[in-house]
Design a protein around this motif. Structure first.
Motif, PDB file in Angstrom:
ATOM      1  N   VAL A  62       0.835  -1.204   0.000  1.00 18.31           N
ATOM      2  CA  VAL A  62       0.000   0.000   0.000  1.00 18.31           C
ATOM      3  C   VAL A  62       0.868   1.251   0.000  1.00 18.31           C
ATOM      4  O   VAL A  62       0.704   2.157  -0.825  1.00 18.31           O
ATOM      5  N   VAL A  63       1.820   1.313   0.917  1.00 20.97           N
ATOM      6  CA  VAL A  63       2.626   2.522   1.101  1.00 20.97           C
ATOM      7  C   VAL A  63       3.472   2.809  -0.131  1.00 20.97           C
ATOM      8  O   VAL A  63       3.434   3.915  -0.697  1.00 20.97           O
ATOM      9  N   PHE A  64       4.227   1.836  -0.589  1.00 18.07           N
ATOM     10  CA  PHE A  64       5.162   2.071  -1.687  1.00 18.07           C
ATOM     11  C   PHE A  64       4.459   2.315  -3.017  1.00 18.07           C
ATOM     12  O   PHE A  64       4.816   3.248  -3.746  1.00 18.07           O
ATOM     13  N   THR A  65       3.468   1.489  -3.348  1.00 23.01           N
ATOM     14  CA  THR A  65       2.844   1.627  -4.662  1.00 23.01           C
ATOM     15  C   THR A  65       1.964   2.859  -4.774  1.00 23.01           C
ATOM     16  O   THR A  65       1.922   3.503  -5.827  1.00 23.01           O
ATOM     17  N   ASN A 184      11.965   8.145  -5.945  1.00 18.02           N
ATOM     18  CA  ASN A 184      12.859   7.090  -6.441  1.00 18.02           C
ATOM     19  C   ASN A 184      12.954   5.932  -5.449  1.00 18.02           C
ATOM     20  O   ASN A 184      12.991   4.766  -5.834  1.00 18.02           O
ATOM     21  N   ILE A 185      12.989   6.285  -4.154  1.00 15.35           N
ATOM     22  CA  ILE A 185      13.018   5.245  -3.124  1.00 15.35           C
ATOM     23  C   ILE A 185      11.721   4.442  -3.145  1.00 15.35           C
ATOM     24  O   ILE A 185      11.729   3.211  -3.031  1.00 15.35           O
ATOM     25  N   MET A 186      10.595   5.147  -3.308  1.00 15.29           N
ATOM     26  CA  MET A 186       9.309   4.455  -3.374  1.00 15.29           C
ATOM     27  C   MET A 186       9.250   3.522  -4.573  1.00 15.29           C
ATOM     28  O   MET A 186       8.739   2.400  -4.491  1.00 15.29           O
ATOM     29  N   GLU A 187       9.781   3.997  -5.714  1.00 14.55           N
ATOM     30  CA  GLU A 187       9.774   3.171  -6.919  1.00 14.55           C
ATOM     31  C   GLU A 187      10.650   1.943  -6.733  1.00 14.55           C
ATOM     32  O   GLU A 187      10.265   0.821  -7.104  1.00 14.55           O
ATOM     33  N   ALA A 188      11.835   2.147  -6.135  1.00 13.45           N
ATOM     34  CA  ALA A 188      12.723   1.011  -5.875  1.00 13.45           C
ATOM     35  C   ALA A 188      12.075   0.041  -4.882  1.00 13.45           C
ATOM     36  O   ALA A 188      12.153  -1.186  -5.049  1.00 13.45           O
ATOM     37  N   GLY A 189      11.429   0.602  -3.855  1.00 15.94           N
ATOM     38  CA  GLY A 189      10.750  -0.238  -2.881  1.00 15.94           C
ATOM     39  C   GLY A 189       9.619  -1.024  -3.504  1.00 15.94           C
ATOM     40  O   GLY A 189       9.413  -2.206  -3.198  1.00 15.94           O
ATOM     41  N   ALA A 190       8.866  -0.365  -4.414  1.00 12.65           N
ATOM     42  CA  ALA A 190       7.766  -1.057  -5.092  1.00 12.65           C
ATOM     43  C   ALA A 190       8.290  -2.195  -5.955  1.00 12.65           C
ATOM     44  O   ALA A 190       7.716  -3.286  -5.985  1.00 12.65           O
ATOM     45  N   ALA A 192      11.026  -3.849  -5.443  1.00 13.83           N
ATOM     46  CA  ALA A 192      11.449  -4.913  -4.524  1.00 13.83           C
ATOM     47  C   ALA A 192      10.245  -5.718  -4.035  1.00 13.83           C
ATOM     48  O   ALA A 192      10.293  -6.949  -3.940  1.00 13.83           O
ATOM     49  N   LEU A 193       9.146  -5.012  -3.752  1.00 16.24           N
ATOM     50  CA  LEU A 193       7.940  -5.700  -3.284  1.00 16.24           C
ATOM     51  C   LEU A 193       7.339  -6.568  -4.375  1.00 16.24           C
ATOM     52  O   LEU A 193       6.829  -7.664  -4.102  1.00 16.24           O
ATOM     53  N   PHE A 194       7.379  -6.095  -5.632  1.00 13.54           N
ATOM     54  CA  PHE A 194       6.882  -6.925  -6.731  1.00 13.54           C
ATOM     55  C   PHE A 194       7.715  -8.199  -6.847  1.00 13.54           C
ATOM     56  O   PHE A 194       7.196  -9.270  -7.181  1.00 13.54           O
ATOM     57  N   LYS A 195       9.015  -8.083  -6.569  1.00 14.01           N
ATOM     58  CA  LYS A 195       9.872  -9.273  -6.581  1.00 14.01           C
ATOM     59  C   LYS A 195       9.485 -10.220  -5.436  1.00 14.01           C
ATOM     60  O   LYS A 195       9.472 -11.445  -5.605  1.00 14.01           O
ATOM     61  N   ILE A 196       9.171  -9.633  -4.275  1.00 14.45           N
ATOM     62  CA  ILE A 196       8.718 -10.458  -3.146  1.00 14.45           C
ATOM     63  C   ILE A 196       7.388 -11.127  -3.482  1.00 14.45           C
ATOM     64  O   ILE A 196       7.177 -12.303  -3.189  1.00 14.45           O
ATOM     65  N   VAL A 197       6.492 -10.356  -4.122  1.00 11.77           N
ATOM     66  CA  VAL A 197       5.209 -10.920  -4.539  1.00 11.77           C
ATOM     67  C   VAL A 197       5.434 -12.105  -5.475  1.00 11.77           C
ATOM     68  O   VAL A 197       4.760 -13.133  -5.375  1.00 11.77           O
ATOM     69  N   TRP A 198       6.398 -11.943  -6.383  1.00  9.30           N
ATOM     70  CA  TRP A 198       6.729 -13.041  -7.294  1.00  9.30           C
ATOM     71  C   TRP A 198       7.126 -14.288  -6.497  1.00  9.30           C
ATOM     72  O   TRP A 198       6.677 -15.396  -6.792  1.00  9.30           O
ATOM     73  N   GLY A 199       7.975 -14.105  -5.479  1.00  9.24           N
ATOM     74  CA  GLY A 199       8.397 -15.227  -4.656  1.00  9.24           C
ATOM     75  C   GLY A 199       7.241 -15.845  -3.892  1.00  9.24           C
ATOM     76  O   GLY A 199       7.126 -17.080  -3.792  1.00  9.24           O
ATOM     77  N   VAL A 200       6.364 -14.985  -3.363  1.00  7.43           N
ATOM     78  CA  VAL A 200       5.199 -15.478  -2.625  1.00  7.43           C
ATOM     79  C   VAL A 200       4.297 -16.296  -3.542  1.00  7.43           C
ATOM     80  O   VAL A 200       3.799 -17.368  -3.173  1.00  7.43           O
ATOM     81  N   MET A 201       4.099 -15.796  -4.773  1.00  8.58           N
ATOM     82  CA  MET A 201       3.237 -16.516  -5.706  1.00  8.58           C
ATOM     83  C   MET A 201       3.889 -17.815  -6.180  1.00  8.58           C
ATOM     84  O   MET A 201       3.191 -18.790  -6.479  1.00  8.58           O
ATOM     85  N   GLU A 202       5.219 -17.828  -6.268  1.00  3.95           N
ATOM     86  CA  GLU A 202       5.903 -19.088  -6.590  1.00  3.95           C
ATOM     87  C   GLU A 202       5.595 -20.123  -5.514  1.00  3.95           C
ATOM     88  O   GLU A 202       5.291 -21.283  -5.821  1.00  3.95           O
ATOM     89  N   TYR A 203       5.709 -19.704  -4.256  1.00  6.59           N
ATOM     90  CA  TYR A 203       5.348 -20.634  -3.177  1.00  6.59           C
ATOM     91  C   TYR A 203       3.845 -20.910  -3.189  1.00  6.59           C
ATOM     92  O   TYR A 203       3.391 -21.958  -2.729  1.00  6.59           O
TER      93      TYR A 203
END
Length: 433
Positions: A62-65, A184-190, A192-203
Motif C-alpha cells: 500500500v505505502v510504496f505503490t 525514487n526510493i518508493m519506486e525502488a521499494g515497489a 522490490a515488493l513486486f519481486k517479493i510478490v513473485w516469490g510469494v506466488m511461486e510458493y
C-alpha cells in the motif's frame, strides 16, 4: 548429468506462467482432497504459510505503490482533460464495485461452504459515519502497525499528493531533489515488493495445493458449487457494467453514438485483454483502436489510456465486491452496509497504485480482506480460478479505458465521429486534430 537434468526440468517448470501453475495446483489439490478425504487436512500448515506471506506484504505494498502512483496526478499534469479522465475513472470504478456487491448479494457465492478453521474478527460492524471517520488515521504509523488498510491508503495518498504539489510549487532545488529522491526510493521499494510478490506466488503453487486439498478433504464435492457461483457472479456483473455503464451510459447517453460501432472499434483490444490478462500489455492495441477505429485525437488517448492502464481498474474493483461477499459467506457472516462501503472505498483508492499486470486483483483482495477482518485463505482459494476471473476483469478495464477516452474526446472536440467505425470505415489514418 543429474544436475543438468534437474536444471532443465526446473527451467521447463518456470517457463509455464505462474497463474497456470497455480491453476493446476488448484485442480490437483482439489482432487487429492476428494480422493484422500479427511487426512488431506494435515496439509493445512503449508497453506497457512502462504497466507502469512500474503499478510506480510499488505501494508508495504500500500505505502510504496500508492506514493509512487500519485506522481502522475499532479494538478499541472492533469489539466482540464486529465481532471475529466480521472473523475470518470473514479465514478465508473465506484459504480463497478457497487454492481459487484449487488450481484454477489443476490447470487450469494460461497454460501454452503464453511471454513471451520478460519478466524473472523467478530467486533461490532461500524456504521456509515464510523466508516468515513475511520478513513482518517489518528496515528498513521499506528494504523500501519495494526494492519489497518483504509487509513494507510488515505495517508499514503495524501502524503504522495503533498509531495507532488510541493515539487511543483517550490523553487528550491534542494526540495526538488529531496522529493525526487523520495519518489525514487518508493519506486525502488515497489519494485522490490513486486519481486517479493513473485516469490510469494511461486510458493503459492504449494500453498494453493495444500489449501484446496484441505478444503475438499473436509467438505467433499459440495465445495465445487460455491466456486462456480463465484465465476457466474462476476460474469453477470461484468456484462451488466459493460452494457449499462459503458455502452448505455457513456456511449449512447453522453456521446449519442452507436454502442455497436463502439464495440466494433474496440473489439481487438477487448479480445487481446481477454487473451493476455494485462492492461499494460494490451496498451499498444488499445491505443491503435483509439486512433484508427474510434478516431480519438492523440492528445486525449495518449494521456488517458496509459493512465487508465494504471489507475482504471473497474473490473478489478468489481471483483473485490464479489470476492468480499464470497469470503464473508465462507465464515458464515453478513457484511453490513458500512463494511460494504469500506469495500467500495478500498477498491477505488487502492486501484491508483495497482499495476496493470496479471494477478493484480489477488493483491488488492488481500487489502480488502485484511481491512474487513475476513480470512486471507480466500485469496488462496480464488487463486486457482483467477485466470478465468482475471480475463473478465482485464477486458472490463480496457473497455472502460476506451469508453472514457471517447467521451472525454467528445467533450473536448477531439474525436471525429464522421470517420472510422462511426461511419462504417476502419483502418484509415485518423484525420481529427
Amino acid at each position: 548429468m543429474s544436475t543438468n537434468t534437474s536444471q532443465s526440468a526446473w527451467n521447463r517448470y518456470r517457463s509455464i506462467p505462474i497463474v497456470y501453475r497455480i491453476g493446476a495446483a488448484f485442480v490437483l489439490g482439489s482432487l487429492v482432497g476428494l480422493i484422500v478425504g479427511e487426512p488431506a487436512t494435515r496439509l493445512q500448515p503449508l497453506g497457512d504459510l502462504f497466507i502469512r506471506l500474503l499478510s506480510m506484504i499488505v501494508i508495504p505494498i500500500v505505502v510504496f505503490t500508492l506514493i509512487m502512483g500519485v506522481r502522475e496526478l499532479a494538478p499541472s499534469t492533469l489539466g482540464k482533460v486529465g481532471g475529466q479522465v480521472v473523475a470518470l475513472y473514479a465514478i465508473t470504478s465506484i459504480i463497478a464495485v457497487s454492481i459487484g456487491l449487488a450481484i454477489a448479494n443476490l447470487i450469494d457465492p460461497g454460501a454452503g461452504l464453511t471454513l471451520t478453521e478460519a478466524e473472523f474478527d467478530t467486533a461490532e460492524a461500524p456504521n456509515i459515519v464510523e466508516v468515513f471517520l475511520g478513513i482518517v488515521p489518528e496515528n498513521p504509523i499506528g494504523a500501519m502497525a495494526a494492519g489497518e488498510v483504509l487509513p494507510t491508503i488515505f495517508f499514503a495518498l495524501v502524503f504522495g499528493l503533498a509531495l507532488t504539489i510541493i515539487r511543483e510549487e517550490s523553487h528550491d532545488e534542494t526540495v526538488h531533489n529531496g522529493i525526487d529522491s523520495i519518489f525514487n526510493i518508493m519506486e525502488a521499494g515497489a519494485e522490490a515488493l513486486f519481486k517479493i510478490v513473485w516469490g510469494v506466488m511461486e510458493y503459492g503453487v504449494i500453498g494453493v495445493f495444500a489449501l484446496m486439498a484441505s478444503v475438499f478433504g473436509q467438505a467433499g464435492a459440495d465445495a465445487l458449487v460455491p466456486f462456480a457461483l463465484l465465476i457466474v457472479a462476476l460474469a453477470i456483473a461484468v456484462t451488466i457494467h459493460i452494457a449499462v455503464v459503458y455502452l448505455g451510459g457513456i456511449i449512447m447517453l453522453l456521446t449519442h453514438q452507436s454502442p455497436i460501432a463502439f464495440l466494433a472499434g474496440s473489439k481487438e483490444a477487448m479480445i487481446t485483454a481477454l487473451s493476455i490478462r494485462s492492461s499494460s500489455g494490451t496498451l499498444p492495441v488499445t491505443m491503435s483502436n483509439a486512433d484508427e477505429n474510434l478516431r480519438i485525437n492523440e492528445g486525449v488517448y495518449g494521456f488517458s489510456l496509459p493512465l487508465g492502464a494504471t489507475i482504471n481498474m473497474d473490473g478489478t474493483a468489481m471483483y473485490q465486491g464479489v470476492a468480499a461477499i464470497f469470503a464473508a459467506n465462507l465464515v458464515g457472516v453478513s457484511l453490513s452496509i458500512g463494511e460494504q462501503i469500506t469495500v467500495v472505498a478500498i477498491a477505488v483508492l487502492a486501484s491508483i497504485g495497482s499495476a496493470g499486470v496479471p494477478g493484480t486483483g489477488l493483491i488488492m483482495l488481500t487489502l480488502v480482506l485484511t481491512q474487513l477482518g475476513l480470512p486471507l485463505e480466500v485469496v488462496g482459494f480464488v487463486a486457482g480460478v483467477d485466470p478465468i476471473l482475471d480475463r473478465m476483469r482485464t477486458m472490463t478495464n480496457i473497455t472502460g479505458d476506451l469508453a472514457v477516452a471517447t467521451v472525454v474526446g467528445h467533450w473536448n472536440g477531439a474525436v471525429d465521429f464522421g470517420a472510422g467505425v462511426w461511419n462504417g470505415t476502419v483502418g484509415e489514418a485518423a484525420t481529427s486534430d
